[in-house]
Design a protein around this motif. Structure first.
Motif: not given
Ligand SMILES: Cc1cc2nc3c(=O)[nH]c(=O)nc-3n(C[C@H](O)[C@H](O)[C@H](O)COP(=O)(O)OP(=O)(O)OC[C@H]3O[C@@H](n4cnc5c(N)ncnc54)[C@H](O)[C@@H]3O)c2cc1C
Length: 519
Positions: A344-364, A366-369
């Motif tokens: 619990g209380r641990f999330v990994t976000i990886t892969g993607g592109k620099l172009t998609t960093f905002r979306l990656m952050a949003e999903e992350t 959301d998961a953190a919340c």
């Protein structure tokens, strides 16, 4: 005893993804601490190709990645306008490309929503006269150039203004576990040696290609992030003003991006064992220059300024098989470890592109919340970044326009990038750094055609004059900068660049005798 700090969200990694998470979480009113083992954006984000993808590159091979790029491209143009130069993009079929690919490309773009328009090759050649005159088809797409350093700095400044603590040069050396939960991490100040225990409601692993190593520190094994290494070469001026892609399945050396005063050819994709493996061979450089020749005849006779490598974080779900790194999706992966391994209380976000960093952050976030048990809405789709409030894109000439009024009563330190003395001094003070290489990333000092040859000794003098820095410390900073630049210059020592390097050598060794300055 290590110092203590407590926060809602601890972000590990100060690339575009981590900075995006810090910005998003701070906007949602959460307490944030971000730690980065080096300078901000010194990992892959500061070593990428500079392209804000339209999605065209993935339209045939990787539709989900293409669709994400289309959507994020449009959002970033609004919220991060100052970091983007709207160069537009072209896909062209050269004699080296499979002519049948162009129809598949058109269909793929239409299917994934990438705005595309076929134009007469003669029109493409009018716009870009240096292009291979034998191109047979040409397509316009909304590719653009994006400045990663500006992006990461704006995200971090915006987050800091909302209370986030941004801590470069802090390396996570241990992840704290209490039973089935991660409770934070220990970070070491790599410059001062002090250790800091950060207790966090949720810990986000945004360490890109290093994500597997970080997960291992948390006691999670088997998180496979393949490091896909690629090289890029900066040429000393803009050979094109539009991002130009070869219209074919993604391969080596098939994109030329105009970035500020230079243009950058790239890239390659080679699986390496360790994300810190960044050595570049002469064969790779020769092959890349050869690739450039296919897009722009005479490419090899132009002056190459510098070569560097970056490492893609490519997540592979299964440990089976020996997938080539080009075959791994360019989409991203969010792992909520409470659901995957029961941690619990641990999330990994990886892969993607620099172009998609905002979306990656949003999903992350959301998961953190979700982990914190308090859902809060995301606002990064509409909230503009610092310096992008006016919604104006960067243009070649923006720097001159901004500084024209003051240039006569201020000294110009770097002619290539138009950096006046006052701005350099402000940045040295604001960043509180003695490292001229950090200043290079903040201001692009020494990034132009002279590669620091004419500006860096001036900057060293200014650094020495500031805040009581000793001459030995200033000299150390100069030598470190020269060594770092040299790593990227020596593999392209031919023609005019060799002449420039000899001139620099005479200045630094012959006139200044840098090797024997006080240490
Ligand atoms: C050659 C190449 C070209 C590319 N070109 C493009 C392009 O043109 N357009 C595009 O959209 N994308 C491009 N990409 C992809 C893009 O650059 C990456 O997907 C993106 O930059 C990854 O950002 P990140 O923040 O996830 O990772 P990074 O920027 O690597 O950030 C992770 C950070 O974590 C830090 N870290 C690691 N371990 C620790 C630790 N123990 N403690 C603290 N910090 C730690 C690292 O130092 C690093 O700074 C390219 C990638 C490569 C390799």
């Amino acid at each position: 005893m290590a110092k203590q700090l407590s926060t809602d969200v601890l972000v590990i990694g100060g690339g575009a993804t981590g900075a995006g998470v810090a910005w998003d979480a701070a906007l949602r009113g959460l307490g944030v601490v971000l730690v980065e083992r080096r300078d901000l954006a010194e990992g892959t984000s500061g070593r990428f190709h500079g392209l804000l993808h339209s999605g065209g590159r993935y339209a045939v091979k990787d539709r989900p990645a293409a669709e994400e790029c289309v959507a994020e491209n449009a959002i970033l143009r609004e919220v991060a306008a100052d970091t983007i130069e709207d160069t537009g993009g072209l896909f062209v079929t050269t004699p080296y490309d499979d002519p049948e690919y162009a129809d598949r490309f058109l269909e793929g773009c239409r299917g994934s929503g990438v705005p595309v328009e076929e134009i007469d090759p003669a029109e493409a050649l009018r716009d870009e006269p240096r292009l291979n005159p034998a191109i047979s088809r040409a397509f316009r797409v909304p590719d653009a150039a994006i400045d990663a350093w500006k992006t990461v700095w704006s995200l971090c400044r915006g987050a800091a203004a909302r209370g986030a603590r941004i801590m470069p040069y802090h390396e996570v050396v241990a992840v704290h576990r209490s039973g089935d939960e991660v409770s934070g991490a220990r970070a070491r100040d790599v410059r001062g040696g002090e250790e800091l225990d950060i207790e966090a409601g949720v810990t986000v692993n945004a360490s890109g290609a290093w994500a597997g190593q970080l997960a291992h520190l948390a006691g999670i094994e088997g998180l496979r992030v393949l490091p896909g290494r690629g090289i890029m070469i900066a040429m000393n001026h803009r050979l094109v003003n539009t991002v130009v892609n070869r219209c074919q399945m993604p391969t080596d050396g098939d994109i030329l991006v105009p970035i500020r005063t230079v243009s950058v050819i790239g890239t390659t994709d080679e699986r390496v064992a360790d994300p810190d493996e960044l050595e570049i061979s002469q064969d790779e450089v020769d092959a890349m220059l050869e690739d450039g020749e296919r897009l722009v005849p005479g490419f090899k006779r132009q002056r190459a300024l510098r070569v560097w490598a970056g490492v893609r974080p490519l997540y592979q779900a299964s440990a089976e098989g020996d997938t080539s790194s080009r075959d791994v999706t360019r989409s991203h992966t969010l792992l909520d470890h409470s659901q995957v391994e029961g941690v619990g209380r641990f999330v990994t976000i990886t892969g993607g592109k620099l172009t998609t960093f905002r979306l990656m952050a949003e999903e992350t976030v959301d998961a953190a919340c979700g982990q914190l048990g308090e859902p809060r809405p995301c606002s990064t789709r509409t909230e503009r970044l610092p310096d992008s409030e006016e919604g104006e894109h960067y243009r070649l000439g923006s720097r001159l326009r901004k500084r024209e009024q003051g240039l006569q009563d201020d000294q110009l330190v770097c002619e290539c990038e138009l950096i006046p003395r006052r701005r350099l001094e402000e940045t040295l003070r604001r960043r509180g750094t003695r490292n001229l290489d950090d200043i290079r990333r903040s201001l692009r000092l020494g990034m132009g055609p002279c590669q620091g040859g004419f500006c860096i000794y001036r900057a060293t003098g200014i650094l020495h004059g500031l805040d009581g820095l000793s001459s030995a410390e200033a000299n150390d900073s100069l030598r470190y900068f020269l060594q770092e630049r040299w790593k990227g210059v020596w593999p392209v020592l031919y023609g005019d660049q060799l002449r420039q390097a000899r001139l620099d050598e005479w200045i630094f060794q012959g006139v200044l005798d840098v090797g024997h300055l006080p240490q």
